[in-house]
Design a protein around this motif. Structure first.
Motif, mmCIF file in Angstrom:
data_model
loop_
_atom_site.group_PDB
_atom_site.id
_atom_site.type_symbol
_atom_site.label_atom_id
_atom_site.label_comp_id
_atom_site.label_asym_id
_atom_site.label_seq_id
_atom_site.Cartn_x
_atom_site.Cartn_y
_atom_site.Cartn_z
ATOM 1 N N ILE A 48 46.709 -60.660 59.786
ATOM 2 C CA ILE A 48 45.705 -59.706 58.414
ATOM 3 C C ILE A 48 44.336 -60.270 57.522
ATOM 4 O O ILE A 48 44.466 -61.551 58.028
ATOM 5 C CB ILE A 48 46.630 -59.048 57.348
ATOM 6 C CG1 ILE A 48 47.352 -57.871 57.397
ATOM 7 C CG2 ILE A 48 45.898 -58.342 56.217
ATOM 8 C CD1 ILE A 48 48.050 -58.024 56.323
ATOM 9 N N LEU B 169 41.433 -60.047 55.620
ATOM 10 C CA LEU B 169 39.682 -58.966 54.853
ATOM 11 C C LEU B 169 38.492 -60.126 54.440
ATOM 12 O O LEU B 169 38.842 -60.701 53.651
ATOM 13 C CB LEU B 169 40.718 -58.924 53.602
ATOM 14 C CG LEU B 169 41.495 -57.335 53.074
ATOM 15 C CD1 LEU B 169 42.282 -56.827 51.720
ATOM 16 C CD2 LEU B 169 39.837 -56.589 52.907
ATOM 17 N N LYS C 158 45.439 -56.441 47.659
ATOM 18 C CA LYS C 158 44.274 -55.743 48.300
ATOM 19 C C LYS C 158 45.764 -56.183 49.837
ATOM 20 O O LYS C 158 45.820 -55.017 50.929
ATOM 21 C CB LYS C 158 43.972 -57.111 48.644
ATOM 22 C CG LYS C 158 42.604 -56.721 46.694
ATOM 23 C CD LYS C 158 41.831 -57.310 47.002
ATOM 24 C CE LYS C 158 40.890 -57.392 46.223
ATOM 25 N NZ LYS C 158 39.826 -58.436 45.391
ATOM 26 N N ILE D 255 47.183 -52.982 52.665
ATOM 27 C CA ILE D 255 46.857 -52.139 53.829
ATOM 28 C C ILE D 255 48.455 -51.916 54.274
ATOM 29 O O ILE D 255 48.370 -51.810 54.981
ATOM 30 C CB ILE D 255 46.099 -54.111 54.600
ATOM 31 C CG1 ILE D 255 45.042 -53.936 54.646
ATOM 32 C CG2 ILE D 255 46.649 -53.139 56.013
ATOM 33 C CD1 ILE D 255 44.078 -55.090 54.650
#
Length: 823
Positions: free
Chosen positions: A64, A66, A105, A109
């Motif tokens: 992941i 971002l 955050k 996800i």
DNA sequence: TCCATCCGGGG
DNA sequence: GTGTACGGATGGA
């Protein structure tokens, strides 16, 4: 050089330094020096339970990334671990991020993926997580290993490589400073920090007291310090704080008044209120109930702590400083017309101003003493719950339970359930369930009554029936399970494991056992305020578990468990009632956890034997206790005709002649003294002397006195609070009508004022007959009004029990009047 | 009787 | 700030 340092942590916060979150733990060393322990090594994380192969999931999470405007957010690290979810083993991933703010955050996800069972513990504040994970209990002895460093702080700093709790020994005399301000406040001006200055500021500590003001006031031996302006007053305040360097600043409603006010005024003069130990300014968090925070110095708003935590068991009429101080420490404020302060200030009335200075200092001194009184309770609650004094002192009981559980969950390797979503909340709000059982009494006067009650009914049920989300409807069979309960109304059945101990039920058992041990210690160490505060905290916490289970915002919410608790409660009390009847006792009354038995021809000993027999069959720690023997008790009928006995409305007398009254007017405010007095006296004659003739004679005599105008006016005063300003009323009741008159006379009356009035005889509406007490003489009051609205309602139900009719109370020639009144 | 809003403390 | 609020009284529909 690595060294060890022992200290008592008081306050905690964190800052981001060079892209890393850094914990600052402010405290006091064992030789009473201020210090700040800094820990750079703690990292934020949350928990994921996979649905697919754990390694595969870990790889997906690791990838992941971002892109945000200013930064790229990545997963810092992933750890595999085993934890328990409601008692069941689960393989989990701990997902670490660089910053606390990255947690929600990344969580958002992952949350959407269908290859996971769920995400957890993503909203536990960084500093609180730190205390829990490191096993640190604020205010108690803690040891850090590391070395002194050079962070920019007002106190020495110590960079910790490791930290651990040493013992539960608490900091015993922190340096406390109580503050209080007086402000300029013209009449009808709502208190407004934009317009009106602070004119006095008092500080009170150990061997330290000061009133700062910006007018030359002759205060005699008062410790007045003169400055030239409000701005200087604020600067002086800062200087004193820095010089005195308190561990704790306290005030009364200082979250909502003193500190925000000082801050607003400082802002006006562009003065930085940077008294925080990291040079930060006082921060006022305006969300909902505001809170004023000073980094490194613990700010306690006594109003909040007392109202939220110390108040149960004590029935405060209100939470004004005067009321609370009188009740808790037996001290009152001097009477001062605070509304006139602005006049004294404007006219330079030296004598009056000196009185106000004294008053100002007295308020601060009162706060200081109140804090002293509250301190044991604060410390003991912290020791159990484990959060810092600033936040803990502002918590509601559900939050105390929750933070206690969060810490215990960590200790037991349990995953904490999530807070409810918006959707969950709606669902939870729509559900309700049956509460406690109340036995309807038969109106009557009874002799020789014994009362039993279950000791800590709901806590002992949770413990003894093993009530917990993890043991609910466990796989083992529900038949022949002593922890099975079926609801009388809906037919739902719940059962709880008899083999595996539940998380909540074992915790509550531990709390109860700990409390018994403390009570045991108290026998040898009477009047130890710390022990008393400890047992009290444990009791309060145990008693809050049940409410917490049914509280919609709770993480460990379970309506099934809450339903089961009250259902077991009803089951057990009804069983006692049933068996008492079988044994030949007359069951008079029962409410939730208590039962009232009439002995009849039985002895006290028989009832004790009965209790012992009940106890021999009760599960776990459940216990029926002997509450007391009462020679006499009276139950009356309910207001509405034909509905039988009134619940929660009775009076009993103990062997030493003390009368306990539940639900009668005697305990209510909105009743004249004469009404209360007659009711009390009648109860006394009935219960003590059992002489109904005498009671009747007494009331008749009082009625005669009333009619002959022998009752002094002050006994006839009725007090009613004005709930809004006079103009706001549609229906003008007697108190409103009197308030209007007061305003005409120039008496200041507004919402919240208590209006005292007397009803005068004459024609017309009651509101036109309502007079101010000093407007009326003894021969002018309306005797028939008081007879029909105060005396008769106060005693008619009592006399009904004695077999008299209302008509018997008044002389024959008056029956016509009464009939019309009673319809 | 049920739902919405206001207020508490402070001067 | 890895967050969010309470609870009781009161008055109107």
């Amino acid at each position: 050089m690595v060294e060890k340092m022992q200290f008592y942590p008081l306050d905690i916060n964190y800052k981001i330094i060079e892209g890393k979150p850094v914990i600052f733990l402010f405290g006091k060393t064992i030789d009473k020096k201020q210090v700040c322990v800094v820990d750079e090594s703690f990292r934020p994380y949350f928990i994921v339970i996979p649905k697919i192969d754990i390694t595969e999931l870990a790889e997906k999470i690791r990838k992941i990334s971002l892109e945000e405007e200013k930064e790229t957010i990545n997963v810092l690290d992933i750890e595999k671990a085993k934890m328990k979810k409601f008692g069941k083993e689960a393989e989990i991933l701990k997902v670490y991020t660089q910053l606390p703010s990255h947690i929600p955050k990344i969580k958002d996800i992952i949350k959407e993926w269908n290859i996971i069972e769920g995400v957890y513990e993503y909203d536990i504040l960084f500093t609180r997580r730190y205390l829990i994970d490191k096993g640190i209990i604020p205010m108690t002895l803690t040891e850090a290993e590391g070395e002194f460093a050079n962070y920019r702080l007002r106190v020495p700093s110590f960079r910790a490589e490791s930290i651990k709790s040493v013992s539960d020994e608490a900091l015993d005399s922190p340096k406390v400073l109580a503050i209080d301000i007086e402000t300029y406040n013209p009449p009808d001006n709502i208190i407004d920090s934009k317009q009106n200055p602070i004119i006095m500021l008092a500080m009170y500590g150990k061997r330290f007291s000061k009133v700062i003001t910006w007018k030359a006031i002759e205060g005699g031996d008062l410790p007045i310090e003169h400055v030239n302006s409000e701005a200087e007053l604020i600067e002086k305040f800062k200087e004193h704080i820095e010089a005195y360097s308190p561990d704790i600043i306290t005030g009364y409603f200082s979250d909502g008044f003193d500190l925000p006010y000082i801050k607003d005024r400082a802002h006006k003069y562009k003065i930085k209120l940077d008294i925080g130990l990291d040079y930060s300014e006082i921060s006022v968090d305006k969300k909902g109930e505001s809170a004023a925070e000073i980094a490194g110095i613990v700010h306690i708003d006594l109003l909040k702590f007392i109202r939220k935590i110390m108040a149960r068991g004590i029935n405060f009429e209100n939470y004004k400083l005067n009321t609370v101080a009188a009740q808790l420490i037996g001290e009152k404020k001097d009477q001062v017309e605070i509304e006139d302060l602005h006049i004294a200030w404007d006219t330079n009335d030296k004598k009056k101003l000196a009185e106000f200075c004294k008053y100002n200092l007295q308020d601060a001194a009162l706060c200081y003493k109140l804090f002293d009184k509250a301190y044991p309770q604060l410390i003991e609650m912290i020791k159990i719950v484990g959060q810092a004094p600033f936040s803990l002192s502002r918590m509601s009981f559900s939050q105390l339970v929750e933070w206690y559980l969060l810490r215990q969950a960590h200790l037991h390797n349990e995953i904490a359930p999530n807070k409810p979503s918006h959707f969950d909340l709606q669902k939870r709000h729509s559900q309700s369930y049956t509460g406690a059982f109340v036995f309807q009494p038969k109106p009557g006067l009874y002799k020789n009554v014994v009362i039993f009650d279950f000791r800590s009914l709901y806590p002992s049920i949770i413990s003894s029936h093993n009530i917990d989300i993890g043991t609910l409807n466990a796989e083992e069979h529900r038949e022949n399970n002593p922890n099975t309960i079926t609801l009388e109304d809906t037919g739902e059945t719940f059962w709880f494991s008899t083999k595996k101990k539940g998380f909540l039920s074992s915790l509550i058992e531990e709390i109860i056992t700990r409390r018994s041990r403390v009570k045991e210690m108290m026998k040898k160490d009477k009047d130890n305020p710390l022990l008393d505060a400890r047992q009290n905290s444990l009791k309060l916490l145990a008693n809050s578990f049940y409410g917490y289970l049914g509280f919609s915002m709770a993480r460990w919410y379970s309506i099934e468990c809450a339903k089961a608790v009250t259902a077991f409660g009803r089951f057990h009390i009804k069983k006692v009632i049933h068996e008492a009847k079988e044994k030949g006792f007359n069951v008079l009354y029962s409410d939730t956890d208590s039962v009232f038995l009439e002995l009849g021809d039985k002895k006290k000993k028989d009832s004790i034997d009965f209790m012992d027999e009940i106890n021999s069959k009760l599960p776990g720690i459940m216990e029926l206790e002997y509450e007391g023997f009462y020679p006499s008790a009276i139950f009356v009928s309910a207001k509405a005709e034909g509905t039988g006995g009134a619940k929660k409305r009775y009076a009993i007398i103990s062997e030493d002649g003390k009368i306990k009254i539940k639900g009668f007017e005697t305990v209510r405010r909105n009743f004249s003294k004469i009404g209360k007095q007659v009711q009390m006296k009648v109860l006394e004659i009935i219960l003590k002397e059992n002489d109904k003739e005498k009671a009747l004679k007494y009331v008749k005599e009082k009625i005669k006195q009333l009619r002959d105008h022998e009752i002094p006016v002050d006994k006839l005063i009725i007090s009613t609070q004005l709930t809004k300003d006079v103009g706001g009323y549609g229906n003008v009741g007697p108190h409103v009508s009197v308030a209007q008159k007061m305003i005409q006379k120039g008496i200041n009356v507004s919402a919240g004022s208590t209006i005292r009035y007397v009803i005068a005889k004459g024609p017309g509406l009651i509101r036109d007959k309502a007079k101010l007490p000093n407007e009326i003489t003894q021969d002018e009051y309306d005797a028939e009004y008081y007879l029909n609205h105060q005396i008769i309602p106060a005693v008619e139900k009592l006399f009904e029990v004695l077999g008299y009719k209302k008509e018997d109370l008044v002389a024959e020639h008056d029956q016509r009047d009464l009939k019309s009144f009673f319809g």
